[in-house]
Design a protein around this motif. Structure first.
Motif, PDB file in Angstrom:
ATOM      1  N   MET A  37      -3.556   3.650  -1.718  1.00  0.00           N
ATOM      2  CA  MET A  37      -4.235   3.470  -0.553  1.00  0.00           C
ATOM      3  C   MET A  37      -4.208   2.272  -0.035  1.00  0.00           C
ATOM      4  SD  MET A  37      -5.384   6.481   0.053  1.00  0.00           S
ATOM      5  CE  MET A  37      -6.210   6.229   1.645  1.00  0.00           C
ATOM      6  N   LEU A  38      -4.289   0.979  -0.944  1.00  0.00           N
ATOM      7  CA  LEU A  38      -3.920  -0.188  -0.398  1.00  0.00           C
ATOM      8  C   LEU A  38      -2.258  -0.282   0.203  1.00  0.00           C
ATOM      9  CD1 LEU A  38      -5.405  -2.372  -3.085  1.00  0.00           C
ATOM     10  CD2 LEU A  38      -6.339  -2.231  -0.787  1.00  0.00           C
ATOM     11  N   ALA A  39      -1.584   0.172  -0.302  1.00  0.00           N
ATOM     12  CA  ALA A  39       0.020   0.251  -0.013  1.00  0.00           C
ATOM     13  C   ALA A  39      -0.111   1.014   1.499  1.00  0.00           C
ATOM     14  CB  ALA A  39       0.873   1.007  -0.947  1.00  0.00           C
ATOM     15  N   VAL A  40      -0.784   2.229   1.721  1.00  0.00           N
ATOM     16  CA  VAL A  40      -0.489   3.097   2.677  1.00  0.00           C
ATOM     17  C   VAL A  40      -1.314   2.006   3.927  1.00  0.00           C
ATOM     18  CG1 VAL A  40      -1.581   4.775   4.062  1.00  0.00           C
ATOM     19  CG2 VAL A  40      -0.609   5.130   1.811  1.00  0.00           C
ATOM     20  N   GLU A  41      -2.398   1.193   3.532  1.00  0.00           N
ATOM     21  CA  GLU A  41      -3.146   0.482   4.558  1.00  0.00           C
ATOM     22  C   GLU A  41      -2.137  -0.723   5.003  1.00  0.00           C
ATOM     23  OE1 GLU A  41      -7.064  -2.437   4.546  1.00  0.00           O
ATOM     24  OE2 GLU A  41      -6.672  -1.254   2.893  1.00  0.00           O
ATOM     25  N   ALA A  44       0.707   0.556   7.291  1.00  0.00           N
ATOM     26  CA  ALA A  44       0.109   0.866   8.609  1.00  0.00           C
ATOM     27  C   ALA A  44      -0.285  -0.436   9.234  1.00  0.00           C
ATOM     28  CB  ALA A  44      -1.408   1.583   8.590  1.00  0.00           C
ATOM     29  N   ALA A  45      -0.704  -1.362   8.747  1.00  0.00           N
ATOM     30  CA  ALA A  45      -1.085  -2.869   9.507  1.00  0.00           C
ATOM     31  C   ALA A  45       0.267  -3.390   9.810  1.00  0.00           C
ATOM     32  CB  ALA A  45      -1.808  -3.755   8.356  1.00  0.00           C
ATOM     33  N   ARG A  46       1.252  -3.403   8.869  1.00  0.00           N
ATOM     34  CA  ARG A  46       2.760  -3.752   9.417  1.00  0.00           C
ATOM     35  C   ARG A  46       3.482  -2.952  10.571  1.00  0.00           C
ATOM     36  NH1 ARG A  46       6.710  -3.545   4.461  1.00  0.00           N
ATOM     37  NH2 ARG A  46       8.141  -3.556   6.344  1.00  0.00           N
TER      38      ARG A  46
END
Length: 106
Positions: A37-41, A44-46
């Motif tokens: 989930m941290l990687a997905v977040e 998405a931010a990038r």
């Protein structure tokens, strides 16, 4: 040691080992989910920031094109039309090193 005692001891260690392995597996699955989930977040931010960067680059490109166009239009004749004149006197201006620092002092 009797066989019954050995079996009971083996059963105790086996059940504790299975419980420990199950706890390690559950913790691993939980941490995998958290890191996923941290990687997905982060991704998405990038992506959102990349969209903003693209917008800023487009705006900068437009301003740079406008600047270059206006620079090409400048000539000594055009400057004279706008009222610019050649300076008659020039003077050197000296400052001390404190003048270069940013300050709110007046």
């Amino acid at each position: 040691m009797t066989t019954t005692y050995k079996l009971a001891l083996y059963q105790l260690w086996l059940s504790r080992s299975i419980a420990a392995l199950a706890a390690v597996c559950a913790l691993s699955v939980f941490l995998y989910g958290v890191f996923l989930m941290l990687a997905v977040e982060h991704t998405a931010a990038r992506t959102a920031l990349q969209t903003q960067v693209d917008t800023i680059v487009l705006h900068l490109s437009t301003l740079e094109t406008e600047y270059l166009q206006q620079t090409r239009e400048l000539s000594p004749e055009r400057a004279a039309e706008l009222g610019f004149v050649a300076p008659t006197e020039t003077a050197a201006v000296f400052t001390n090193s404190d003048a270069r620092s940013l300050s709110l002092k007046q």
